[in-house]
Enzyme design. Structure first.
Site, PDB file in Angstrom:
ATOM      1  N   ASN A 127      10.450  -7.295  13.390  1.00 23.02           N
ATOM      2  CA  ASN A 127      11.217  -8.300  12.536  1.00 23.02           C
ATOM      3  C   ASN A 127      10.960  -9.475  13.266  1.00 23.02           C
ATOM      4  O   ASN A 127      11.898  -9.568  14.436  1.00 23.02           O
ATOM      5  CB  ASN A 127      12.546  -7.863  12.218  1.00 23.02           C
ATOM      6  CG  ASN A 127      12.671  -7.086  10.919  1.00 23.02           C
ATOM      7  OD1 ASN A 127      12.204  -5.706  10.808  1.00 23.02           O
ATOM      8  ND2 ASN A 127      13.684  -7.219  10.180  1.00 23.02           N
ATOM      9  N   SER A 140      16.308 -14.990  -3.782  1.00 20.21           N
ATOM     10  CA  SER A 140      16.075 -15.208  -5.152  1.00 20.21           C
ATOM     11  C   SER A 140      15.919 -13.648  -5.791  1.00 20.21           C
ATOM     12  O   SER A 140      15.258 -12.910  -4.939  1.00 20.21           O
ATOM     13  CB  SER A 140      15.154 -16.169  -5.471  1.00 20.21           C
ATOM     14  OG  SER A 140      13.798 -15.877  -5.329  1.00 20.21           O
ATOM     15  N   ALA A 148      16.112 -11.824  -0.700  1.00 22.94           N
ATOM     16  CA  ALA A 148      17.320 -12.378  -0.186  1.00 22.94           C
ATOM     17  C   ALA A 148      17.811 -14.006  -0.531  1.00 22.94           C
ATOM     18  O   ALA A 148      19.191 -13.921  -0.480  1.00 22.94           O
ATOM     19  CB  ALA A 148      17.155 -12.577   1.542  1.00 22.94           C
ATOM     20  N   ASP A 168      11.237  -3.758  -0.027  1.00 20.25           N
ATOM     21  CA  ASP A 168      10.222  -4.659  -0.560  1.00 20.25           C
ATOM     22  C   ASP A 168       9.194  -4.838   0.298  1.00 20.25           C
ATOM     23  O   ASP A 168       8.061  -5.118   0.213  1.00 20.25           O
ATOM     24  CB  ASP A 168      10.952  -6.053  -0.758  1.00 20.25           C
ATOM     25  CG  ASP A 168      11.845  -6.691   0.422  1.00 20.25           C
ATOM     26  OD1 ASP A 168      11.845  -6.256   1.411  1.00 20.25           O
ATOM     27  OD2 ASP A 168      12.354  -7.602   0.149  1.00 20.25           O
TER      28      ASP A 168
END
Length: 506
Positions: free
Chosen positions: A302, A18, A16, A243
């Site tokens: 999360n 790089s 988010a 990811d």
């Protein structure tokens, strides 16, 4: 390259904040990772809408593949792509992108959860998909986009890693681990939840066919080979394209009694299970059942993550008071522990901007001391994250019926020794920190297994990680009762809500 040399694989890992391209060399006893190119991922606001600069990201991918070719002698065994979840690009009938993808932190989904609840109650939606409530889930983005010219013209919808893969190969697909974050997949069947799509009026034909990690995803186009200087053919392999799915592959655990925390902009804290947990208690605790590699389920919550600290650093720099991270963390380590904590599930922290002020406001609102300087703000953030990790690990065990004896911290936060130690202290369990580049390593391992360079299931891949990667162990210390009191403070401030549950999910 001799026949006995470990094969080189390129991992495109888009985060988010790089992106990076890594070259991994993998064999039965070898796993080495080299970063060859890193580039910023800077959102762009146009009018009221926050967008991803997807063409700049793609430019970074091409530059990275060129650098990977130089590092690997122009020939790569494969390329794999992972990125963040939920966001997408729309293609028209000719295959052209319709506008820049909208950022999940954009406010356009306000009101969409209520529209969804008119068609499916939160309990019905969770029973069908097992996905936690987050206001930016793809379902809510699609409801918010309903009636727009862009969606009307859309012929294909590609999640971010699938979009990059499509531009590299010309072949479209929807990788399953990322598809499971759309709230349109049934975690039991590992296929589309058609009853959900039908109830919400979402056309599933927008999505290309599903791919699983390890499936072929095409080969690099001739134009891409010319642009990057690579020697073809170069296959693209579907990996855990979310990811976190790739990061969990790279959790160097032995056995099943472990929890993981994949840290970065977000902290994703939970367990690896064989089947989803779809109970009402699980929904109210806001746990998600996202799909993983080799038929696994990522049962997790999360947590706002290092986004809080990243935003503080940006705010202090913008105000002309930059805070070098190493010195800041040293001062934070010396600050009073648990002086103030905030709820890392509070939606007040979701949007960018003014983070130190918003943290101070949250402390003031809950009757706690307001941080007086950047060190105290940083300690507040890290104590709060550790507390969020503690609650998630405890709740995951309670809700799943599985107990753990170790917590693995992987991803960028594994480099933050203070956060890892505080997590061990808060959880009352040893923390094993590393690897930091877990997503890229998991990406490479799936590619390498597909190519036959390594063999075996997740247990063997994780044994290879333990044999080759530097890890640090943090034993719990300090006053465990102090964490109990801090947790009670947060629960009181939350007014009895389940940890991290936003009011709209009830």
């Amino acid at each position: 390259m001799s026949p006995t040399d470990p094969l080189p694989f390129a991992a495109v890992d888009l985060g988010a904040s790089s992106g990076r391209v890594m070259v991994g060399r993998a064999g039965q006893r070898t796993l080495v990772l080299e970063e060859v190119h890193r580039f910023p991922n800077t959102p762009v606001r146009v009018g009221p809408t926050l967008h991803w600069d997807i063409l700049a990201l793609y430019r970074g991918v091409l530059d990275g593949l060129r650098a990977a070719g130089r590092a690997a002698g122009s020939r790569l065994a494969s390329v794999g792509i992972d990125a963040w979840a939920v966001d997408y690009g729309l293609l028209d009938a000719s295959g052209a992108l319709i506008g820049n993808p909208v950022h999940y932190r954009d406010a356009r989904t306000q009101g969409a959860p209520a529209e969804v609840a008119d068609a499916l109650t939160p309990a019905e939606l969770y029973a069908a998909t097992g996905l936690q409530y987050l206001p930016f889930n793809t379902v809510y983005q699609l409801i918010a986009a309903r009636g727009t010219p862009a969606l009307a013209a859309g012929h294909r919808l590609l999640l971010i890693p699938d979009l990059v893969s499509y531009w590299l190969t010309g072949e479209a697909g929807t990788e399953l681990t990322n598809a499971s974050t759309t709230q349109l997949v049934d975690p039991r069947t590992r296929n589309w939840a058609r009853q959900v799509a039908d109830a919400l009026g979402i056309d599933l034909s927008l999505f290309p066919s599903l791919r699983r990690p390890g499936d072929p995803a095409g080969t690099l186009l001739l134009a891409v080979l010319e642009e990057t200087g690579l020697t073809g053919p170069v296959p693209v392999t579907a990996v855990g394209s979310h990811d976190t799915a790739s990061a969990v592959v790279a959790v160097p655990a032995s056995g099943e009694r472990f929890a993981y925390i994949a840290t970065g902009t977000w902290s994703l804290a939970g367990l690896e299970l064989d089947a989803p947990v779809l109970t009402e208690d699980s929904r109210r605790a806001n746990f998600t059942n996202e799909l993983g590699v080799d038929g696994t389920v990522r049962y997790l919550r999360n947590i706002m993550g290092l986004w809080l600290l990243q935003e503080c650093l940006c705010a202090w720099e913008s105000a002309g008071r930059p805070q070098p991270l190493d010195g800041l963390l040293a001062r934070a380590a010396a600050a009073t522990p648990l002086r103030s904590v905030v709820d890392t599930g509070d939606p007040a922290f979701l949007a960018p901007g003014r983070m130190p002020e918003r943290i101070a406001e949250a402390c003031r609102r809950t009757g706690q001391p307001v941080p007086r300087d950047p060190a105290e703000t940083t300690r507040c953030v890290l104590d709060s994250l550790a507390l969020g990790h503690r609650c998630a690990v405890a709740d995951a065990q309670r809700l799943s019926g599985r107990t753990v004896d170790t917590v693995h911290v992987v991803g960028g936060g594994a480099r933050n020794e203070l956060l890892c130690q505080l997590t061990a202290d808060a959880c009352g369990l040893p923390v094993v920190a590393g690897p930091a580049e877990a997503a890229a390593l998991g990406n490479v391992l799936v590619q390498a297994r597909t190519a036959g360079a390594v063999r075996g299931g997740l247990a063997r891949l994780r044994a290879l990680l333990r044999e080759t990667q530097a890890l640090r162990r943090h034993e719990p210390r300090g006053d465990h009762a102090a964490w109990d009191r801090a947790e009670a403070r947060i629960a009181g401030a939350r007014g009895g809500r389940g940890v991290d549950v936003l009011k709209a999910s009830q």
